[in-house]
Scaffold this motif. Structure first.
Motif: not given
Length: 143
Positions: A101-106, A111-114
């Motif tokens: 689940x954590x990997x799916x969220x990541x 990568x550039x979005x804040x």
């Protein structure tokens, strides 16, 4: 009586399910017509074969063999797993599930979005509101 009628009533004649008057008529026709008598004899042999196949031989020792197998299975109880394995298996599964689940969220995050970049400011949304006036159907539905 015609041969066709006799053929249609022949099974009922052999099973003795016809009324007495029709039984006499069919028997009289079979005495006179050799072809129908031969067909009736073949049909009778076929029905006897089918009746003999319907009878099943019951094995008198079937129940005792089944009972012995059940008792044998009760004696051979499966060996229980050690306590450590019974505890660690669900814990390992839960950890793997949480990591997935954590990997799916990541993976879902760019990568550039804040957080500030992902939300549109009010000034950026104004052009979209102005386009609504150009579409009369949307403005009609919004009012």
């Amino acid at each position: 009586m015609k041969c066709k009628n006799v053929h249609s009533k022949l099974i009922f004649f052999l099973e003795k399910e016809l009324p007495d008057s029709e039984m006499k008529q069919v028997q009289q026709h079979l005495d006179e017509c050799s072809e129908c008598a031969l067909f009736a004899a073949e049909m009778k042999n076929t029905l006897q074969i089918l009746d003999s196949d319907k009878v099943t031989d019951e094995n008198p020792f079937f129940f005792t063999r089944v009972k012995a197998r059940l008792e044998k299975q009760e004696e051979e109880q499966p060996v229980s797993r050690p306590v450590l394995v019974r505890i660690l298996q669900p814990v390992a599964f839960s950890i793997i599930l949480l990591l997935g689940i954590y990997g799916g969220f990541k993976l879902g995050e760019s990568p550039d979005a804040t957080v500030a970049d992902s939300q549109l400011s009010e000034q950026e949304m104004v052009p979209f509101w102005n386009e609504l006036e150009a579409e009369p159907i949307e403005t009609f539905l919004m009012e």
